[in-house]
Write an enzyme that holds these catalytic residues in place. Structure first.
Site, PDB file in Angstrom:
ATOM      1  N   THR A 219      -4.486  -1.650  -6.164  1.00 42.25           N
ATOM      2  CA  THR A 219      -5.850  -1.134  -6.010  1.00 42.25           C
ATOM      3  C   THR A 219      -6.151   0.088  -6.878  1.00 42.25           C
ATOM      4  OG1 THR A 219      -5.174   0.185  -4.108  1.00 42.25           O
ATOM      5  CG2 THR A 219      -6.096  -1.999  -3.648  1.00 42.25           C
TER       6      THR A 219
ATOM      7  N   THR B 112       0.326  -3.289  -4.139  1.00 42.62           N
ATOM      8  CA  THR B 112       0.705  -3.237  -2.726  1.00 42.62           C
ATOM      9  C   THR B 112       0.563  -4.589  -2.043  1.00 42.62           C
ATOM     10  OG1 THR B 112       0.101  -0.925  -2.606  1.00 42.62           O
ATOM     11  CG2 THR B 112       0.130  -2.097  -0.526  1.00 42.62           C
TER      12      THR B 112
HETATM   13  N1  ASP Z   1      -0.330   2.145  -5.820  1.00 46.93           N
HETATM   14  C1  ASP Z   1      -0.715   0.787  -5.516  1.00 46.93           C
HETATM   15  C2  ASP Z   1      -1.109   0.059  -6.777  1.00 46.93           C
HETATM   16  O1  ASP Z   1      -2.201   0.205  -7.241  1.00 46.93           O
HETATM   17  C3  ASP Z   1      -1.808   0.791  -4.540  1.00 46.93           C
HETATM   18  C4  ASP Z   1      -2.262  -0.575  -4.097  1.00 46.93           C
HETATM   19  O2  ASP Z   1      -1.981  -1.586  -4.654  1.00 46.93           O
HETATM   20  O3  ASP Z   1      -3.023  -0.572  -3.121  1.00 46.93           O
HETATM   21  O4  ASP Z   1      -0.329  -0.679  -7.285  1.00 46.93           O
END
Ligand code: ASP
EC number: 3.5.1.1
Length: 327
Positions: free
Chosen positions: A89, A13
């Site tokens: 994340t 993200t």
């Molecule tokens: N779904 C995303 C990922 O892990 C969430 C994020 O990056 O916050 O790529």
């Protein structure tokens, strides 16, 4: 003097944009973190690498191994003071722990990410990136193992976990708390991790499963794992490390095939230990030869079991002591 930072972008993200029409968050085009120009240049000198651009649910241990190799090659050939990795994340804690277990260096390695994409209101990506760079540039971040920096907090790879699906304060270290903070004035550590572990691996080939135990959990999936020739299993067991009686036969079956089983608690505070003596209780499991992990959550115990199985210098009868580094 400005520090030399190896900055590795992997996707997530933090490098995505929201499509205003559809309201979905998407990856595509140039990584918005790369075009920051002067803002980042004022902070440090950068070597920037982008080996892949993946949402973190697409990241496997193969990508983690690529990151380990990039880091090791770069720090051997260039004067690097700190390393920052931007990452989705969802699986960030697994990559952080993998690197913590497999890279031996005193140089700070800091992972960061974002809960809101680059063009969303209240986007936290650039802010977290700056905090991670400041931490990685800091002398007191050396010798602390791999760190995770988001939302003004510094966490150790061993303890940190994603606790909220969307909140920006999602990264927490249950039971222990962060080991430091990032403020406007500086980077401050109030705790120091008291042990490091080191595994030698250059490939990821083993199949290690993670299963969550629930009321009525039985042996069906455990037999299937033996059939599918899994090399190891982590069970997120109940409470202090208990499973229902119907699952005991499956555990015995896997152990009879020399498949190591590591038990963690599905509670996010406390540790699993062999305490209860009833059928399926932790004491019975321990007597059968199940290994109890010391305070790790399921996903990190899985990373550790995989890494330990890949390290050819470790025999299966040494796994128990590896999962109890305090004993
Ligand atoms: N779904 C995303 C990922 O892990 C969430 C994020 O990056 O916050 O790529």
């Amino acid at each position: 003097m400005k520090k030399n930072i190896l900055l590795i972008h992997t996707g997530g993200t933090i490098s995505m944009k929201e499509d205003v029409q559809s309201g979905t968050v998407i990856q595509g085009g140039e990584n918005p973190l790369i075009a920051q120009g002067q803002l980042l240049e004022d902070l440090a000198n950068f070597i920037v690498k982008e080996p892949f651009q993946l949402p973190s649910p697409h990241i496997t241990l193969q990508e983690m191994l690529i990151l380990k190799q990039i880091i090791e090659e770069t720090i051997q050939s260039q004067p690097i003071d700190g390393i920052v990795i931007t990452h989705g994340t969802d699986t960030l804690e697994e990559t952080a722990y993998f690197l913590d277990l497999t890279i031996q260096t005193d140089i700070p390695i800091v992972l960061t990410g974002a809960m809101r994409s680059s063009n969303e209101i209240g986007s936290d990506g650039l802010y977290n990136l700056v905090s991670a760079i400041r931490t990685a540039s800091c002398e007191s971040a050396r010798k602390k193992g791999v760190l995770v920096v988001l939302n003004d907090e510094i966490h150790s790879a061993f303890n940190v976990t994603k606790t909220h699906a969307s909140n920006v304060s999602t990264f927490q270290s249950p039971q222990y708390g962060p080991i430091g903070i990032v403020s406007k004035r500086g980077v401050f550590f109030h705790h120091t991790p008291n042990f490091r572990e080191a595994f030698q691996i250059d490939k990821v080939t083993k199949k290690v499963a993670l299963l969550k135990v629930h009321a009525g959990f039985d042996s069906t999936l455990l037999y299937s794992l033996a059939e599918a020739k899994y090399d190891g299993l982590v069970l997120e067991a109940l409470g202090q490390g208990n499973i229902p009686p119907l699952a005991v036969d499956g555990v015995k079956h896997l152990l009879s095939k020399n498949v190591p089983i590591v038990v963690v608690s599905r509670c996010f505070n406390g540790t699993a230990e062999g305490i209860y003596g009833y059928e399926g209780g932790g004491k019975q499991l321990k007597d059968l030869g199940v290994i109890f992990a010391n305070g790790l959550n399921g996903q990190k115990a899985r990373v550790k079991l995989q890494v330990a199985l890949e390290d050819s210098s470790i025999r299966n009868d040494q796994l128990e002591s590896i999962f109890h580094p305090f004993l």
